[in-house]
Write a protein that holds these residues in place. Sequence first.
Motif, PDB file in Angstrom:
ATOM      1  N   LEU A  82       0.660  -1.066   0.448  1.00  0.00           N
ATOM      2  CA  LEU A  82       0.177  -0.619  -0.257  1.00  0.00           C
ATOM      3  C   LEU A  82       1.065   1.286   0.250  1.00  0.00           C
ATOM      4  CD1 LEU A  82      -2.555  -1.193   2.488  1.00  0.00           C
ATOM      5  CD2 LEU A  82      -3.340  -0.574  -0.103  1.00  0.00           C
ATOM      6  N   ALA A  83       1.929   1.218   0.553  1.00  0.00           N
ATOM      7  CA  ALA A  83       3.369   2.242   1.038  1.00  0.00           C
ATOM      8  C   ALA A  83       3.954   2.663  -1.001  1.00  0.00           C
ATOM      9  CB  ALA A  83       3.811   2.036   1.963  1.00  0.00           C
ATOM     10  N   GLU A  84       3.952   1.695  -0.974  1.00  0.00           N
ATOM     11  CA  GLU A  84       4.390   1.772  -2.816  1.00  0.00           C
ATOM     12  C   GLU A  84       3.423   1.883  -3.792  1.00  0.00           C
ATOM     13  OE1 GLU A  84       7.074   1.948  -4.783  1.00  0.00           O
ATOM     14  OE2 GLU A  84       7.372   0.427  -2.998  1.00  0.00           O
ATOM     15  N   GLU A 136      -5.931   9.320  -3.999  1.00  0.00           N
ATOM     16  CA  GLU A 136      -4.591   8.752  -3.209  1.00  0.00           C
ATOM     17  C   GLU A 136      -5.581   7.926  -1.842  1.00  0.00           C
ATOM     18  OE1 GLU A 136      -2.020   9.386   0.231  1.00  0.00           O
ATOM     19  OE2 GLU A 136      -1.264  10.530  -0.762  1.00  0.00           O
ATOM     20  N   GLN A 137      -6.728   7.917  -1.771  1.00  0.00           N
ATOM     21  CA  GLN A 137      -7.492   7.770  -0.375  1.00  0.00           C
ATOM     22  C   GLN A 137      -8.509   6.716  -1.691  1.00  0.00           C
ATOM     23  OE1 GLN A 137      -9.674  10.855   0.926  1.00  0.00           O
ATOM     24  NE2 GLN A 137      -8.380  11.153   2.522  1.00  0.00           N
ATOM     25  N   THR A 138      -8.606   6.463  -2.630  1.00  0.00           N
ATOM     26  CA  THR A 138      -9.913   5.955  -3.032  1.00  0.00           C
ATOM     27  C   THR A 138      -8.815   4.802  -3.814  1.00  0.00           C
ATOM     28  OG1 THR A 138     -11.616   7.327  -3.760  1.00  0.00           O
ATOM     29  CG2 THR A 138     -11.550   5.368  -5.699  1.00  0.00           C
ATOM     30  N   TYR A 139      -7.552   5.064  -4.350  1.00  0.00           N
ATOM     31  CA  TYR A 139      -6.775   3.778  -4.978  1.00  0.00           C
ATOM     32  C   TYR A 139      -6.684   2.854  -3.404  1.00  0.00           C
ATOM     33  CZ  TYR A 139      -5.896   6.759  -9.771  1.00  0.00           C
ATOM     34  OH  TYR A 139      -5.532   6.580 -10.643  1.00  0.00           O
ATOM     35  N   ARG A 140      -5.967   3.566  -2.750  1.00  0.00           N
ATOM     36  CA  ARG A 140      -5.917   2.531  -1.361  1.00  0.00           C
ATOM     37  C   ARG A 140      -7.315   1.849  -1.196  1.00  0.00           C
ATOM     38  NH1 ARG A 140      -3.322   5.564   3.962  1.00  0.00           N
ATOM     39  NH2 ARG A 140      -4.034   3.276   4.407  1.00  0.00           N
ATOM     40  N   GLY A 141      -8.232   2.324  -1.318  1.00  0.00           N
ATOM     41  CA  GLY A 141      -9.592   1.745  -0.472  1.00  0.00           C
ATOM     42  C   GLY A 141      -9.387   0.772  -1.232  1.00  0.00           C
ATOM     43  N   TRP A 142      -9.633   0.422  -2.944  1.00  0.00           N
ATOM     44  CA  TRP A 142      -9.599  -0.727  -3.889  1.00  0.00           C
ATOM     45  C   TRP A 142      -8.373  -1.337  -3.529  1.00  0.00           C
ATOM     46  CZ3 TRP A 142      -9.503   3.435  -8.660  1.00  0.00           C
ATOM     47  CH2 TRP A 142     -10.990   3.953  -8.379  1.00  0.00           C
ATOM     48  N   SER A 170      -6.779  -2.375  -1.091  1.00  0.00           N
ATOM     49  CA  SER A 170      -7.009  -2.934  -0.228  1.00  0.00           C
ATOM     50  C   SER A 170      -7.921  -3.770   0.349  1.00  0.00           C
ATOM     51  CB  SER A 170      -7.175  -1.681   1.317  1.00  0.00           C
ATOM     52  OG  SER A 170      -6.023  -1.101   1.374  1.00  0.00           O
ATOM     53  N   ARG A 171      -9.230  -3.430  -0.719  1.00  0.00           N
ATOM     54  CA  ARG A 171      -9.707  -4.489  -0.651  1.00  0.00           C
ATOM     55  C   ARG A 171      -9.757  -6.114  -1.310  1.00  0.00           C
ATOM     56  NH1 ARG A 171     -12.936   0.038  -0.525  1.00  0.00           N
ATOM     57  NH2 ARG A 171     -12.832   1.152  -2.123  1.00  0.00           N
ATOM     58  N   PHE A 172      -9.054  -5.645  -1.719  1.00  0.00           N
ATOM     59  CA  PHE A 172      -8.768  -6.239  -3.399  1.00  0.00           C
ATOM     60  C   PHE A 172      -7.716  -7.353  -2.405  1.00  0.00           C
ATOM     61  CE2 PHE A 172      -5.050  -7.930  -6.580  1.00  0.00           C
ATOM     62  CZ  PHE A 172      -6.306  -8.671  -7.136  1.00  0.00           C
ATOM     63  N   PHE A 173      -6.586  -6.835  -1.976  1.00  0.00           N
ATOM     64  CA  PHE A 173      -5.542  -7.516  -1.215  1.00  0.00           C
ATOM     65  C   PHE A 173      -6.537  -8.493   0.046  1.00  0.00           C
ATOM     66  CE2 PHE A 173      -2.437  -4.453  -1.456  1.00  0.00           C
ATOM     67  CZ  PHE A 173      -1.925  -5.030  -2.879  1.00  0.00           C
ATOM     68  N   TYR A 174      -7.229  -7.791   0.542  1.00  0.00           N
ATOM     69  CA  TYR A 174      -7.804  -8.494   1.742  1.00  0.00           C
ATOM     70  C   TYR A 174      -9.288  -9.719   1.347  1.00  0.00           C
ATOM     71  CZ  TYR A 174      -6.478  -4.182   4.464  1.00  0.00           C
ATOM     72  OH  TYR A 174      -5.612  -3.011   4.602  1.00  0.00           O
ATOM     73  N   PHE A 175      -9.551  -9.676   0.109  1.00  0.00           N
ATOM     74  CA  PHE A 175     -10.661 -10.703  -0.636  1.00  0.00           C
ATOM     75  C   PHE A 175      -9.720 -11.469  -0.609  1.00  0.00           C
ATOM     76  CE2 PHE A 175     -11.766 -12.342  -4.482  1.00  0.00           C
ATOM     77  CZ  PHE A 175     -13.048 -12.213  -4.107  1.00  0.00           C
TER      78      PHE A 175
END
Length: 119
Positions: free
Chosen positions: A66-68, A83-89, A91-96
Amino acid sequence: MSGIEKSWANDFDWEYWSASAKKLEANHATVARDYTDALEGLEGLEMLEGEERCSNELYQRYQPALAEVVKVVRLKNYAMRTEQTYRGWISRFFYFHKPNDVHDLGGKEVKQYLRIPCA
């Protein structure tokens, strides 16, 4: 001749609009930030709203990736909301998928993730 080709543009009062425009505050959500120190603090990214539903272990595992993403977004001078939107998308992809290594994720996993809301 200017770069504007439309006839209405030549009759438009551009000076009025330029003079009456007000500068947005530096912390306004749509403003790209001053990225003089863009890469500072990336190792300690705080969770965004919604990310708290993920376990701390998973968050710590994915934080470097995410930092990258944040680093690239900031170097491209994107707005804070982007930035916030990209991180959210992401993050949810990783967590899925919960991969051990995020670099193992590819197009197949993206398709799986995008099909879920449609099911």
